[in-house]
Design a protein around this motif. Structure first.
Motif, short mmCIF file in Angstrom:
data_model
loop_
_atom_site.label_atom_id
_atom_site.label_comp_id
_atom_site.label_asym_id
_atom_site.label_seq_id
_atom_site.Cartn_x
_atom_site.Cartn_y
_atom_site.Cartn_z
N PHE A 1 -28.62 -11.87 0.57
CA PHE A 1 -29.87 -12.99 0.64
C PHE A 1 -30.87 -12.15 1.59
CE2 PHE A 1 -26.15 -15.39 0.13
CZ PHE A 1 -26.39 -16.65 -0.46
N GLY A 2 -32.31 -12.15 0.98
CA GLY A 2 -33.15 -11.57 2.03
C GLY A 2 -33.61 -10.31 1.52
N GLU A 3 -34.19 -9.64 2.31
CA GLU A 3 -34.90 -8.30 2.11
C GLU A 3 -33.92 -7.34 2.57
OE1 GLU A 3 -37.64 -7.59 0.44
OE2 GLU A 3 -37.76 -9.85 -0.07
N TRP B 1 -20.10 -20.06 3.59
CA TRP B 1 -21.26 -20.10 4.12
C TRP B 1 -22.27 -20.46 3.27
CZ3 TRP B 1 -21.19 -18.57 8.80
CH2 TRP B 1 -20.05 -17.70 9.47
N HIS B 2 -22.76 -21.71 3.54
CA HIS B 2 -23.72 -22.32 2.36
C HIS B 2 -24.78 -21.56 2.22
CE1 HIS B 2 -26.05 -25.57 0.79
NE2 HIS B 2 -24.87 -26.38 0.69
N GLU B 3 -25.27 -21.57 0.86
CA GLU B 3 -26.45 -20.88 0.43
C GLU B 3 -27.71 -21.17 1.20
OE1 GLU B 3 -27.55 -21.12 -3.45
OE2 GLU B 3 -25.70 -20.23 -4.19
N ASP B 4 -27.79 -22.42 1.80
CA ASP B 4 -29.08 -22.77 2.60
C ASP B 4 -28.92 -22.33 4.11
OD1 ASP B 4 -29.86 -24.46 0.38
OD2 ASP B 4 -29.20 -26.45 1.29
N PHE B 5 -27.76 -22.15 4.58
CA PHE B 5 -27.50 -21.51 5.95
C PHE B 5 -27.99 -19.89 5.65
CE2 PHE B 5 -24.82 -19.28 8.98
CZ PHE B 5 -24.98 -20.20 10.01
N CYS B 6 -27.47 -19.38 4.64
CA CYS B 6 -27.72 -17.91 4.48
C CYS B 6 -29.20 -17.92 4.50
CB CYS B 6 -27.03 -17.60 3.23
SG CYS B 6 -25.10 -17.32 3.35
N GLY B 7 -29.83 -18.81 3.56
CA GLY B 7 -31.19 -18.62 3.54
C GLY B 7 -32.06 -18.69 4.58
N GLU B 8 -31.48 -19.66 5.72
CA GLU B 8 -32.19 -19.85 6.83
C GLU B 8 -32.20 -18.49 7.56
OE1 GLU B 8 -31.79 -23.52 9.17
OE2 GLU B 8 -31.63 -24.66 7.28
N LEU B 9 -30.77 -17.93 7.69
CA LEU B 9 -30.81 -16.65 8.38
C LEU B 9 -31.78 -15.54 7.91
CD1 LEU B 9 -26.95 -16.29 9.13
CD2 LEU B 9 -28.77 -16.71 10.78
N ALA B 10 -31.88 -15.52 6.42
CA ALA B 10 -32.80 -14.54 5.72
C ALA B 10 -34.19 -14.92 6.27
CB ALA B 10 -32.52 -14.74 4.41
N ALA B 11 -34.42 -16.25 6.23
CA ALA B 11 -35.90 -16.59 6.87
C ALA B 11 -36.16 -16.18 8.30
CB ALA B 11 -36.21 -17.94 6.68
N ARG B 12 -35.14 -15.89 9.02
CA ARG B 12 -35.33 -15.17 10.42
C ARG B 12 -35.44 -13.81 10.36
NH1 ARG B 12 -33.93 -18.77 14.58
NH2 ARG B 12 -34.12 -20.96 14.20
N GLY B 13 -35.56 -13.06 9.28
CA GLY B 13 -35.92 -11.71 9.17
C GLY B 13 -34.30 -10.83 9.04
#
Length: 311
Positions: free
Chosen positions: A19-21, A40-52
């Motif tokens: 997930f993420g860059e 590890w819920h997709e939304d949880f992973c997405g929020e970590l990805a949004a933190r860079g």
């Protein structure tokens, strides 16, 4: 996200997702006993990805779509007597798998986050493969000592029960399990839990795999001395109401790792409910930011969250 596969050596292939860059620092998520990466819920992973962060989640060996090792799991008698005779591998082997994944994907060093048995694997990875770990977050885990982090007696009957082989019965079993070990002081995510249990059954259902993983934990024994070798910046997160790995396990882990911080999440049990995500994600991202700042020669203050810190 699409699933991918990576040969990490010694006959083990791991299934993983990202997930993420990719240009961002890597966060490797390591899940616990008998639990697939989708916990590890997709939304949880997405929020970590949004933190860079570039987030990588994967199935450990013997679970999900990664390699299953085969062989008989430990008997109830062997589990109760903590016999290591049934073990086909150890936590060290599982840490080697994670190190191999990071090496093959050219993602080391990574911020490594492990939950429950995943915390044990992450700790072992940090101790034995320091070049692979930029920071460590150990969540609801322990040191392997029998003097701390032990389960409440009330969870043994459900925890030691063999999971059913029929789909709906399996999902019902998981609902009962998480009702027993989940967070009593936070809102329950019943729909999320049921969805993950159903998807887990559909992805793979090897009822003996978790037994072999449990044998690996037992065979690895008390890891307290090894944890003293960890040099990576470390945060230990534990629920104040965890009945499966009691809070003393988190406190012992923080004492064993030099310089580790301990954060207790009030009302959290042995799960990661959405209500705790802001606190947990703040802790993970804050430590990563601080560790990356040190790696670049700068001192970045860790993010503060409403978690209660203490030893």
């Amino acid at each position: 996200m699409s699933e991918q596969f990576c040969d990490v050596g010694r006959g083990v292939t791991l299934c993983y997702e990202t997930f993420g860059e990719r240009s961002n620092p890597t966060a490797l998520l390591v899940m616990g006993l008998g639990t697939q990466m989708i916990a590890w819920h997709e939304d949880f992973c997405g929020e970590l990805a949004a933190r860079g962060l570039y987030v990588v989640r994967f199935d450990n060996r013997d679970i999900g779509r990664s390699t299953h090792m085969g062989g008989r799991p430990p008997t109830i008698a062997q589990l109760l007597t903590r016999s290591s005779r049934a073990a086909r591998y150890t936590l060290g082997d599982m840490a080697d798998d994670a190190a191999g994944l990071l090496a093959e994907l050219d993602l080391a060093p990574a911020h490594v986050i492990g939950a429950s048995m995943g915390g044990m694997i992450a700790q072992t990875l940090a101790a034995r493969h320091p070049q692979s770990v930029r920071s460590l977050v150990s969540i609801m885990s322990n040191t392997g000592s029998r003097r701390s982090g032990q389960p409440s007696l009330r969870v043994y009957p459900i925890f030691l029960r063999h999971p059913p082989r029929e789909r709906e019965a399996f999902v019902a079993h998981m609902e009962r399990l998480f009702a027993a070990i989940g967070s009593p002081g936070l809102p329950r995510d019943a729909d999320d839990m049921r969805a993950i249990a159903t998807a887990s059954f559909d992805r793979d259902h090897d009822p003996e795999g978790s037994g072999r993983q449990l044998a690996a934990i037992i065979a690895s024994g008390n890891r307290t001395a090894e944890l003293a070798r960890i040099a990576a910046p470390t945060l230990v997160i534990h629920g104040s109401a965890d009945p499966l790995i009691s809070p003393s396990g988190g406190r012992a882990t923080a004492r064993a790792i030099p310089g580790a911080e301990l954060m207790m999440v009030e009302g959290m049990g042995h799960d990661l409910p959405r209500a705790a995500w802001p606190q947990v994600i703040d802790g993970i991202a804050g430590l990563a930011l601080s560790a990356d700042g040190r790696a670049n020669g700068h001192r970045s203050p860790p993010a503060r969250s409403p978690l209660r810190a203490g030893r």
